[in-house]
Design a protein around this motif. Structure first.
Motif, PDB file in Angstrom:
ATOM      1  N   UNK A  24       0.990  -1.061  -0.040  1.00  0.00           N
ATOM      2  CA  UNK A  24       0.043   0.216  -0.116  1.00  0.00           C
ATOM      3  C   UNK A  24       1.027   1.130  -0.086  1.00  0.00           C
ATOM      4  N   UNK A  25       0.365   2.068  -1.230  1.00  0.00           N
ATOM      5  CA  UNK A  25       1.506   3.287  -1.353  1.00  0.00           C
ATOM      6  C   UNK A  25       0.926   4.473  -0.842  1.00  0.00           C
ATOM      7  N   UNK A  26       0.602   4.979   0.194  1.00  0.00           N
ATOM      8  CA  UNK A  26       0.152   6.273   0.302  1.00  0.00           C
ATOM      9  C   UNK A  26      -1.175   6.538   0.197  1.00  0.00           C
ATOM     10  N   UNK A  27      -1.981   5.712   0.866  1.00  0.00           N
ATOM     11  CA  UNK A  27      -3.570   5.864   0.489  1.00  0.00           C
ATOM     12  C   UNK A  27      -4.412   6.850   1.611  1.00  0.00           C
ATOM     13  N   UNK A  50      -5.248  -3.263   2.773  1.00  0.00           N
ATOM     14  CA  UNK A  50      -5.845  -2.159   3.083  1.00  0.00           C
ATOM     15  C   UNK A  50      -6.956  -2.220   4.078  1.00  0.00           C
ATOM     16  N   UNK A  51      -7.889  -3.601   3.812  1.00  0.00           N
ATOM     17  CA  UNK A  51      -8.887  -3.723   4.386  1.00  0.00           C
ATOM     18  C   UNK A  51      -8.496  -4.224   5.937  1.00  0.00           C
ATOM     19  N   UNK A  52      -7.525  -4.955   5.873  1.00  0.00           N
ATOM     20  CA  UNK A  52      -6.930  -5.500   7.252  1.00  0.00           C
ATOM     21  C   UNK A  52      -6.611  -4.400   8.013  1.00  0.00           C
ATOM     22  N   UNK A 221      -2.214   1.845  -4.903  1.00  0.00           N
ATOM     23  CA  UNK A 221      -2.664   3.496  -4.885  1.00  0.00           C
ATOM     24  C   UNK A 221      -4.208   3.471  -5.527  1.00  0.00           C
ATOM     25  N   UNK A 222      -4.698   4.485  -5.002  1.00  0.00           N
ATOM     26  CA  UNK A 222      -6.228   4.799  -5.504  1.00  0.00           C
ATOM     27  C   UNK A 222      -6.235   5.379  -7.083  1.00  0.00           C
ATOM     28  N   UNK A 223      -6.887   4.659  -8.009  1.00  0.00           N
ATOM     29  CA  UNK A 223      -6.602   5.259  -9.182  1.00  0.00           C
ATOM     30  C   UNK A 223      -8.187   5.796  -9.494  1.00  0.00           C
ATOM     31  N   UNK A 224      -9.233   5.626  -8.667  1.00  0.00           N
ATOM     32  CA  UNK A 224     -10.390   6.202  -9.103  1.00  0.00           C
ATOM     33  C   UNK A 224     -11.411   5.988  -7.714  1.00  0.00           C
ATOM     34  N   UNK A 225     -11.933   7.038  -7.499  1.00  0.00           N
ATOM     35  CA  UNK A 225     -12.868   7.212  -6.133  1.00  0.00           C
ATOM     36  C   UNK A 225     -14.022   7.931  -6.382  1.00  0.00           C
ATOM     37  N   UNK A 226     -15.256   7.106  -6.668  1.00  0.00           N
ATOM     38  CA  UNK A 226     -16.502   7.878  -7.175  1.00  0.00           C
ATOM     39  C   UNK A 226     -17.701   7.444  -6.462  1.00  0.00           C
ATOM     40  N   UNK A 227     -18.542   8.149  -6.554  1.00  0.00           N
ATOM     41  CA  UNK A 227     -19.862   7.784  -5.933  1.00  0.00           C
ATOM     42  C   UNK A 227     -20.877   7.196  -7.330  1.00  0.00           C
TER      43      UNK A 227
END
Lengths: 236, 409
Positions: A24-27, A50-52, A221-227
């Motif tokens: 995990x790199x900086x979330x 990440x979930x853990x 890393x997060x590539x997309x975060x949307x509702x």
């Protein structure tokens, strides 16, 4: 509204022999109370790691995680255990029921660790199992139950201590599509009825369709975060 | 504390889920505790038996032996120095002494009906009065025949009559010792010790003429005290008189004799039994320790097998202490079950030996299970269980939840 889960530049590094692996790199991420979030990504993307960490099963190598405003990275093991028991419910891909306990005993186990009375445990356990259609199975051991039934027992266990957050790691991964659909409906129901925050990790877009918010992860890393609008249809 | 009850339930269930392994582990402890209980009860019984025999000796008799009391057993076994005529006189002159009975013994070959066997002959003086004293104060009784009157008549112990020769020696029979013929006047009932029962008793004068033993007059002396005289005071008087005589003759200050009252005899026997008990406890403890290693082994295996389960429990809110409790309780249960099992088996054996002894009076033995043994065995097995369980339990409690969950068996 304060977020129930807040991640600040969270990192996780594993030492594999001489090689350092950054899973995990900086979330950074905020999840509001009552949200239904899916974390999606291919295998090896770091989503389970990440979930853990969100579930306090693992500690980050860097960054901060706040659960209900409290920094969990500064907590002792005992405090973390307390937090997991009271605030978080877990649903695993392999169900992870205790084989020599009955369905009811599996569901009541988290309540034992919270020191709830036997009467209260039995009442709550039976209630949860009946609401999941397992009224006749409460005396059965996991080996005597089908995959779908086992996962429903695991869901009942996750909700036993009435947690604010329920975390599910590939909850339908070991189930056929019909059973998987039913399990997702059960989770959605709990979410709608009791307003719990639900965080699901999956690589299956069909599962993602159930959630309101989608976080795409790749290479830690997060590539997309949307509702997105919640869908209630299982796409095949 | 409500959780602890639940932890017990979980622990029991875990033990049940590996039933055979649990019982085998329990068996290891059972054997250890069984050893402790049965051996201790036997040695405790031995103590009781010896004390009873010493009590039958009564307060009226005191033994005087050459050699200091430290190496009393070597002087008893190997003879060593002897009490001279003037020593005997000194003892007689001590205040509180009623009668002195000198006694000597040695091994020789006895012939009976053409069969030659090794046996012991013992002579005492005075012969007639001696027999009276022994029958009154030591409870010597005849199973057959009558008390000897003439110098060519002897008394034989019960073993001489029944065991030594292939044919039973009867009262009135004739035995040959060093070419001289003797008539067996009477046969004694068992005196309670194999040594005493394997002896042929005769007048000291006859004994000395047979053995050529002129130097000393007695291997040891039995002293009958005046009625009602305190045995410790009498013992001191004897020591004083005897000390003077021997100092004059040998010229040393050293006590080369010992005066043994029944009380002192009890002490000596008690010391020896104490050593025996310590040795027994030592060996049996090793057995329990091995059982404890068995528990530790079984628990370590169990921690490995249930790593995932431990991970699950931690994920759903079990603290390290909860995991520690569950595993410690499991090990403790094994220990206590083993303790109770061993206690029962040990008691059964002790009772069986006691029952056998009751049916066979010649088997002079009782067994005792003292409360302290029960407490000791249970406490020991429980603590061994907990101790053996501690490290595996600690290991289980320390597991990181995420790593434990990842473990696939």
């Amino acid at each position: 509204m304060d977020p129930v889960i807040k991640l600040e530049d969270v990192r996780k590094t594993y030492q594999l022999g001489k090689v350092e692996l950054e899973a995990v790199r900086g979330i950074s991420l905020e999840i509001n109370p009552g949200a239904f979030v899916t974390i999606m990504g291919p295998s090896g993307s770091g989503k389970s790691t990440l979930l853990n960490m969100i579930g306090c099963l693992d500690v980050p190598s860097g960054g901060k995680i706040f659960l209900k405003g409290k920094d969990v990275t500064k907590m002792t093991e005992t405090q973390l255990a307390q937090l997991r028991g009271r605030t978080i419910g877990f649903i695993f891909q392999e169900f992870n029921l205790i084989p020599n306990l009955t369905a009811l005993e599996n569901v009541t186990l988290p309540m034992i660790f919270q020191g709830k009375s036997e009467e209260e445990r039995k009442r709550r356990g039976a209630e949860l199992l009946s609401s999941l259609g397992l009224k006749d199975r409460i005396k059965h051991q996991p080996a005597e139950l089908s995959g779908g039934e086992r996962q429903r027992v695991a869901i009942a266990r996750a909700f036993a201590n009435d947690p604010e957050v329920v975390i599910a790691d590939e909850p339908t991964g070991n189930l056929d599509s019909t059973t998987g659909k039913k399990i997702m409906e059960v989770l959605t129901n709990f979410h709608n009825k009791e307003g719990k925050t639900i965080v699901v990790v999956t690589h299956d877009p069909n599962i993602a369709g159930y959630s309101e918010e989608l976080v795409n992860i790749k290479d830690g890393q997060i590539v997309k975060n949307h509702v997105q609008a919640q869908k209630s249809v299982w796409e095949k | 504390m409500g959780e602890i009850k639940e932890y017990f339930k979980i622990a029991f269930r875990n033990l049940r889920s590996r039933l055979l392994r649990s019982w085998l582990t329990v068996l290891g402890i059972i054997i250890g505790v069984f050893l402790i209980i049965s051996l201790l009860s036997l040695s405790e019984g031995l103590k009781t038996t010896i004390n009873q025999q010493l009590q039958s000796l009564g307060g009226e008799m005191v033994m005087v032996m050459p050699g200091s009391s430290e190496d009393i057993f070597s002087s008893l076994m190997f003879g060593g120095s002897k009490l001279e005529r003037e020593d005997m006189d000194a003892i007689s002159n001590a205040e509180g002494v009623d009668e002195v009975l000198g006694f000597s013994y040695s091994g020789t070959i006895i012939r009976y009906e053409g069969e030659s066997k090794q046996a012991a002959i013992g002579g005492f003086s005075p012969w007639k009065e001696g027999l009276d004293i022994l029958s009154v104060f030591q409870g010597w009784t005849l199973s057959d025949g009558k008390w000897p009157v003439r110098s060519n008549e002897v008394l034989i112990g019960s073993q001489v009559a029944n065991k030594i020769f292939s044919k039973e020696v009867k009262a009135g029979g004739e035995i040959t010792i060093k070419g001289r013929k003797f008539k067996v006047a009477g046969i004694l009932n068992s005196l309670g010790s194999q040594q005493d029962d394997s002896m042929i008793y005769m007048d000291m004068e006859v004994y000395q003429s047979l053995t050529g033993d002129k130097r000393g007059t007695a291997s040891y002396a039995m002293v009958l005290l005046q009625d009602g005289f305190d045995e410790n005071t009498a013992a001191e008087n004897i020591e004083e008189k005897l000390g003077e005589t021997r100092k004059r003759r040998v010229g040393t200050e050293e006590d080369d004799f010992s005066v043994i009252t029944s009380e002192k005899m009890g002490e000596i026997a008690g010391n020896i039994l104490g050593i025996i008990q310590i040795v027994i406890i030592g060996f049996a403890s090793i057995a329990i320790l091995v059982g404890g290693i068995g528990i530790a082994n079984s628990m370590f295996t169990s921690v490995r097998e249930r790593t995932r389960e431990i991970g699950i429990m931690k994920a759903i809110g079990a603290k390290n202490s909860a995991i520690l409790w569950i595993f410690m309780i499991e090990a403790g249960i094994i220990g206590v079950l083993g303790g109770v099992g061993g206690l029962l088996l040990g008691t059964v054996l002790a009772e069986a030996v006691g029952y056998y002894a009751k049916l066979n009076p010649s088997f002079y033995f009782t067994t005792t299970i003292a409360p302290w043994m029960i407490v000791f065995a249970l406490a020991f097995s429980f603590s061994v269980g907990c101790l053996a369980g501690f490290f595996p339990a600690k290991q289980a409690a320390k597991l990181k939840p995420v790593e434990a969950l990842r473990r696939h068996e």
